[in-house]
Scaffold this motif. Sequence first.
Motif, PDB file in Angstrom:
ATOM      1  N   VAL A 297       7.103  10.157  12.963  1.00 24.44           N
ATOM      2  CA  VAL A 297       7.727   9.239  12.015  1.00 24.44           C
ATOM      3  C   VAL A 297       7.656   7.849  12.643  1.00 24.44           C
ATOM      4  N   VAL A 298       6.952   6.949  11.976  1.00 25.52           N
ATOM      5  CA  VAL A 298       6.843   5.572  12.468  1.00 25.52           C
ATOM      6  C   VAL A 298       7.951   4.764  11.797  1.00 25.52           C
ATOM      7  N   SER A 299       8.849   4.231  12.605  1.00 23.63           N
ATOM      8  CA  SER A 299       9.960   3.468  12.031  1.00 23.63           C
ATOM      9  C   SER A 299       9.592   1.999  11.966  1.00 23.63           C
ATOM     10  N   VAL A 300       9.666   1.475  10.759  1.00 30.20           N
ATOM     11  CA  VAL A 300       9.435   0.046  10.576  1.00 30.20           C
ATOM     12  C   VAL A 300      10.808  -0.549  10.274  1.00 30.20           C
ATOM     13  N   ARG A 301      11.395  -1.162  11.290  1.00 30.86           N
ATOM     14  CA  ARG A 301      12.826  -1.522  11.242  1.00 30.86           C
ATOM     15  C   ARG A 301      13.618  -0.310  10.748  1.00 30.86           C
ATOM     16  N   HIS A 302      14.252  -0.380   9.596  1.00 24.93           N
ATOM     17  CA  HIS A 302      15.091   0.748   9.153  1.00 24.93           C
ATOM     18  C   HIS A 302      14.318   1.744   8.292  1.00 24.93           C
ATOM     19  N   ILE A 303      13.020   1.539   8.085  1.00 26.94           N
ATOM     20  CA  ILE A 303      12.276   2.382   7.141  1.00 26.94           C
ATOM     21  C   ILE A 303      11.421   3.420   7.894  1.00 26.94           C
ATOM     22  N   PRO A 304      11.670   4.720   7.641  1.00 24.39           N
ATOM     23  CA  PRO A 304      10.844   5.743   8.307  1.00 24.39           C
ATOM     24  C   PRO A 304       9.581   6.048   7.490  1.00 24.39           C
ATOM     25  N   ILE A 305       8.424   5.958   8.126  1.00 24.14           N
ATOM     26  CA  ILE A 305       7.172   6.296   7.438  1.00 24.14           C
ATOM     27  C   ILE A 305       6.617   7.555   8.101  1.00 24.14           C
ATOM     28  N   GLY A 306       6.394   8.580   7.284  1.00 25.87           N
ATOM     29  CA  GLY A 306       5.912   9.852   7.828  1.00 25.87           C
ATOM     30  C   GLY A 306       7.009  10.915   7.861  1.00 25.87           C
ATOM     31  N   GLY A 307       8.196  10.592   7.377  1.00 26.14           N
ATOM     32  CA  GLY A 307       9.282  11.578   7.299  1.00 26.14           C
ATOM     33  C   GLY A 307       9.256  12.270   5.937  1.00 26.14           C
ATOM     34  N   ASP A 308      10.443  12.701   5.490  1.00 21.22           N
ATOM     35  CA  ASP A 308      10.504  13.420   4.212  1.00 21.22           C
ATOM     36  C   ASP A 308      10.218  12.522   3.019  1.00 21.22           C
ATOM     37  N   ALA A 309      10.532  11.236   3.176  1.00 22.93           N
ATOM     38  CA  ALA A 309      10.489  10.355   2.003  1.00 22.93           C
ATOM     39  C   ALA A 309       9.179   9.566   1.900  1.00 22.93           C
ATOM     40  N   ILE A 310       8.755   9.401   0.667  1.00 21.33           N
ATOM     41  CA  ILE A 310       7.558   8.608   0.354  1.00 21.33           C
ATOM     42  C   ILE A 310       7.952   7.125   0.331  1.00 21.33           C
ATOM     43  N   GLN A 311       7.202   6.297   1.018  1.00 16.79           N
ATOM     44  CA  GLN A 311       7.473   4.851   0.990  1.00 16.79           C
ATOM     45  C   GLN A 311       6.341   4.127   0.260  1.00 16.79           C
ATOM     46  N   VAL A 312       6.715   3.101  -0.476  1.00 21.40           N
ATOM     47  CA  VAL A 312       5.712   2.287  -1.166  1.00 21.40           C
ATOM     48  C   VAL A 312       5.721   0.885  -0.565  1.00 21.40           C
ATOM     49  N   ILE A 313       4.514   0.434  -0.238  1.00 23.65           N
ATOM     50  CA  ILE A 313       4.300  -0.937   0.241  1.00 23.65           C
ATOM     51  C   ILE A 313       3.641  -1.660  -0.922  1.00 23.65           C
TER      52      ILE A 313
ATOM     53  N   HIS B 260      -0.857  14.105  13.849  1.00 21.76           N
ATOM     54  CA  HIS B 260       0.585  13.972  13.609  1.00 21.76           C
ATOM     55  C   HIS B 260       0.913  12.617  13.003  1.00 21.76           C
ATOM     56  N   LEU B 261      -0.079  11.724  12.901  1.00 25.80           N
ATOM     57  CA  LEU B 261       0.193  10.354  12.442  1.00 25.80           C
ATOM     58  C   LEU B 261       0.432  10.335  10.923  1.00 25.80           C
ATOM     59  N   PRO B 262       1.307   9.461  10.446  1.00 26.92           N
ATOM     60  CA  PRO B 262       1.504   9.348   8.996  1.00 26.92           C
ATOM     61  C   PRO B 262       0.221   8.886   8.289  1.00 26.92           C
ATOM     62  N   VAL B 263       0.067   9.349   7.057  1.00 21.48           N
ATOM     63  CA  VAL B 263      -1.118   9.008   6.262  1.00 21.48           C
ATOM     64  C   VAL B 263      -0.644   8.417   4.939  1.00 21.48           C
ATOM     65  N   ILE B 264      -1.132   7.233   4.626  1.00 22.41           N
ATOM     66  CA  ILE B 264      -0.817   6.648   3.320  1.00 22.41           C
ATOM     67  C   ILE B 264      -2.126   6.408   2.569  1.00 22.41           C
ATOM     68  N   ALA B 265      -2.009   6.116   1.268  1.00 20.54           N
ATOM     69  CA  ALA B 265      -3.212   5.841   0.478  1.00 20.54           C
ATOM     70  C   ALA B 265      -3.089   4.475  -0.178  1.00 20.54           C
ATOM     71  N   ASP B 266      -4.211   3.824  -0.324  1.00 21.29           N
ATOM     72  CA  ASP B 266      -4.286   2.531  -1.006  1.00 21.29           C
ATOM     73  C   ASP B 266      -5.154   2.733  -2.251  1.00 21.29           C
ATOM     74  N   PRO B 267      -4.498   3.000  -3.394  1.00 19.55           N
ATOM     75  CA  PRO B 267      -5.257   3.276  -4.613  1.00 19.55           C
ATOM     76  C   PRO B 267      -5.895   2.015  -5.207  1.00 19.55           C
ATOM     77  N   SER B 268      -5.419   0.844  -4.781  1.00 17.75           N
ATOM     78  CA  SER B 268      -5.889  -0.417  -5.376  1.00 17.75           C
ATOM     79  C   SER B 268      -7.318  -0.721  -4.944  1.00 17.75           C
ATOM     80  N   HIS B 269      -7.564  -0.649  -3.618  1.00 20.62           N
ATOM     81  CA  HIS B 269      -8.916  -0.932  -3.136  1.00 20.62           C
ATOM     82  C   HIS B 269      -9.854   0.240  -3.400  1.00 20.62           C
ATOM     83  N   ALA B 270      -9.295   1.424  -3.661  1.00 21.14           N
ATOM     84  CA  ALA B 270     -10.151   2.561  -4.000  1.00 21.14           C
ATOM     85  C   ALA B 270     -10.706   2.383  -5.419  1.00 21.14           C
ATOM     86  N   GLY B 271      -9.812   2.309  -6.400  1.00 15.84           N
ATOM     87  CA  GLY B 271     -10.271   2.211  -7.792  1.00 15.84           C
ATOM     88  C   GLY B 271     -10.841   0.844  -8.126  1.00 15.84           C
TER      89      GLY B 271
END
Length: 349
Positions: A82-98, A264-275
């Motif tokens: 889980v990579v913590s960005v200040r108070h936001i956990p990325i890679g835990g149970d919750a989905i985060q949107v940037i 073990h690293l978190p994985v996110i997707a960028d649908p904007s540059h894909a489509g």
Amino acid sequence: MLIMIKPNVDEAQVAAIKSCVEDLGLRAIESRIRRQLAIAAIGDQDVAPNGLIESLPGVEHVLPIHKPYKLASREFHPDNRVVSVRHIPIGGDAIQVIAGPCSVETPEQMIAAAAGAMAAGASLLRGGAFKPRTSPYSFQGMEENGLKYLVDAARPYGMPVVTELMDPRDIDLFLKYGVDVIQIGTRNMQNFRLLKEVGQLQVPVILKRGLSATIKEWLMAAEYIAAQGNLNIILAERGVRSFEPAYRNMLDVSAIPYLKRETHLPVIADPSHAGGAAWMVPALSLAAIAAGADGLMIECHPNPAQAWSDGEQALTPQELHALTRQVAAVAQASGRAYGQPLIDLPRAS
Ligand code: PEP
Ligand code: MN
């Protein structure tokens, strides 16, 4: 190799094992394998004389790490990181949107972008201040002023910011403005000097997949960052170049479950540059979450038609607001949670 430490070994013995590893010119990094302390010895393994490490007091046994990417592999760290960005956990149970625009343009645009991203349920704000453009004649970014507009717009909401670093000479500027997540863009995935430099920081890094990089090349790029000591790495699938010209890139949905198994690293997707088109972003976003992505990075602009870059793929804040509800529903159906409370937009009177 992974040096498994016997239970109840005292700190002095662990330190002695680490210094033996380091004396061999290897890097010693601690991990936990099913709660048992382990030390990963990273580097040219041939330097260790046969049986030397096994004979050290406190060592239970030694396991090889089979993958070419050592620190990025699940063998090194079986639990999700889980990579913590200040108070936001990325890679835990919750989905985060940037969310946020492709490019930072003006203070007003960023204030509107931050308000829109926040109201839509995004937890981090993005915006490029240094832009990697195909043409040298295209807008290249607002540079230092861009960092300022981005950070100033995010501050009232307490939102961490994500922005792309292209040149190690700008690192001090990024640190001066308190950039929370450094993005390494697709064109720089194998810029090894740049990877080594961000590896020496502890600032979280989003490492985008190279334009036509294999998963192994991508994980080896992550390894460059990790080998310098920075394990705060988030992988971003942003579509790969394919034979199909109908859309900008092909979102490699298969890469998502594959990576989740391999690293073990978190994985996110960028649908904007894909489509490359706003109308494709919702479908690709939902597919990525269903496939197991830990989050999404979505381009969103207060006025896409007026955007200085990538306007055709940007959602409006209202479109993003509608999409995050769907993302939360798919997350829930997949046994995940959504990272932020979702607030209804006030009705237009
Ligand atoms: C971006 O995020 O604006 C960007 C340039 O992305 P990529 O490196 O994936 O093309
Ligand atoms: Mn863009």
